[in-house]
Design a protein around this motif. Sequence first.
Motif, short mmCIF file in Angstrom:
data_model
loop_
_atom_site.label_atom_id
_atom_site.label_comp_id
_atom_site.label_asym_id
_atom_site.label_seq_id
_atom_site.Cartn_x
_atom_site.Cartn_y
_atom_site.Cartn_z
N ALA A 165 0.81 -1.22 0.00
CA ALA A 165 0.00 0.00 0.00
C ALA A 165 0.84 1.27 0.00
N SER A 166 1.89 1.31 0.79
CA SER A 166 2.71 2.52 0.85
C SER A 166 4.11 2.29 0.30
N GLY A 167 4.29 1.17 -0.39
CA GLY A 167 5.61 0.82 -0.92
C GLY A 167 6.10 1.79 -1.99
N THR A 168 7.41 1.93 -2.07
CA THR A 168 8.01 2.80 -3.08
C THR A 168 8.97 2.04 -3.97
N THR A 169 9.09 0.73 -3.75
CA THR A 169 9.95 -0.09 -4.60
C THR A 169 9.21 -1.37 -4.98
N ASP A 170 9.60 -1.91 -6.12
CA ASP A 170 8.98 -3.14 -6.62
C ASP A 170 9.53 -4.37 -5.91
N THR A 171 8.69 -5.37 -5.81
CA THR A 171 9.09 -6.73 -5.44
C THR A 171 8.68 -7.61 -6.60
N SER A 231 -6.15 0.74 -0.62
CA SER A 231 -5.66 2.09 -0.31
C SER A 231 -4.23 2.30 -0.83
N VAL A 232 -3.89 1.70 -1.93
CA VAL A 232 -2.55 1.84 -2.50
C VAL A 232 -2.32 3.31 -2.87
N THR A 233 -1.13 3.83 -2.52
CA THR A 233 -0.80 5.22 -2.81
C THR A 233 0.33 5.36 -3.80
N ASN A 234 0.82 4.26 -4.35
CA ASN A 234 1.93 4.35 -5.31
C ASN A 234 1.45 4.13 -6.72
N ALA A 289 13.91 -3.62 -15.78
CA ALA A 289 14.26 -3.80 -14.37
C ALA A 289 13.16 -3.37 -13.42
N GLU A 290 13.23 -3.90 -12.19
CA GLU A 290 12.35 -3.43 -11.12
C GLU A 290 12.52 -1.92 -10.97
N ASP A 291 11.45 -1.24 -10.62
CA ASP A 291 11.42 0.19 -10.32
C ASP A 291 11.62 1.11 -11.52
N THR A 292 12.34 0.68 -12.55
CA THR A 292 12.66 1.60 -13.65
C THR A 292 12.18 1.13 -15.01
N GLY A 293 11.83 -0.14 -15.15
CA GLY A 293 11.38 -0.64 -16.44
C GLY A 293 10.05 0.00 -16.84
N THR A 295 3.05 -13.89 -3.10
CA THR A 295 1.65 -13.80 -2.75
C THR A 295 1.18 -12.36 -2.97
N LEU A 296 -0.12 -12.20 -3.08
CA LEU A 296 -0.74 -10.88 -3.21
C LEU A 296 -1.57 -10.64 -1.96
N ALA A 297 -1.86 -9.38 -1.68
CA ALA A 297 -2.62 -9.04 -0.48
C ALA A 297 -3.55 -7.87 -0.77
N ALA A 298 -4.45 -7.62 0.18
CA ALA A 298 -5.27 -6.42 0.10
C ALA A 298 -4.33 -5.22 0.07
N ASP A 299 -4.73 -4.18 -0.60
CA ASP A 299 -3.94 -2.95 -0.70
C ASP A 299 -2.60 -3.16 -1.39
N ASN A 300 -2.60 -3.91 -2.48
CA ASN A 300 -1.40 -4.08 -3.31
C ASN A 300 -1.61 -3.37 -4.64
N GLY A 301 -0.51 -3.15 -5.31
CA GLY A 301 -0.51 -2.73 -6.70
C GLY A 301 0.38 -3.69 -7.45
N ILE A 302 0.00 -4.05 -8.66
CA ILE A 302 0.85 -4.93 -9.47
C ILE A 302 1.06 -4.28 -10.83
N ALA A 303 2.15 -4.65 -11.47
CA ALA A 303 2.43 -4.12 -12.81
C ALA A 303 3.18 -5.16 -13.62
N LEU A 304 3.00 -5.10 -14.91
CA LEU A 304 3.84 -5.83 -15.85
C LEU A 304 4.82 -4.81 -16.39
N ARG A 305 6.11 -5.04 -16.13
CA ARG A 305 7.16 -4.12 -16.56
C ARG A 305 8.02 -4.77 -17.63
#
Length: 151
Positions: free
Chosen positions: A78-84, A148-151, A134-138, A121-131
């Motif tokens: 929800a408040s993450g600023t980097t990809d996993t 309530s994801v804010t990113n 690289a992580e974060d910059t692709g 795993t995925l959880a409530a308040d997640n965001g997902i992307a297909l990039r």
Amino acid sequence: MNKRKLNIILSSILLVLLLVLFATTKAPTQVLSVGPSIVISEIQITGAGGVNEDFIELYNPTSSDFDLNGHRLVKRSASGTTDTSIKAWSSETIIPAHGYYLWANSTWTPSVTPDTTTAATLAADNGIALRQGAEDTGTIIDSVAWGSVTN
């Protein structure tokens, strides 16, 4: 039907309704495409068998095959600023024209066989992307967020 199963079903229905509401009330955006475009067509964050029956379905709406090599599925809290990373492809993996590709958590038990699994795993308040890249910059090909994801 026991109370837990009913709660899971109701939670799933609520999630789908919220996704539909978000999709229909979102401001229109212009999409520029220079090649095939893949969309995240379906997500499940809790299945009938438990919290680890997560899946993400990708769909290729074009008339050309799409190679996932060099792409990755990523998530953020929800408040993450980097990809996993959920799954990264480093060899040819084709989604045929008008075809589907299914990622699932490695504890997946339904009768449909996924194309690939990982322990993510995925959880409530997640965001997902297909990039692509690289992580974060692709480059983000498609993304979906809920709760309530804010990113």
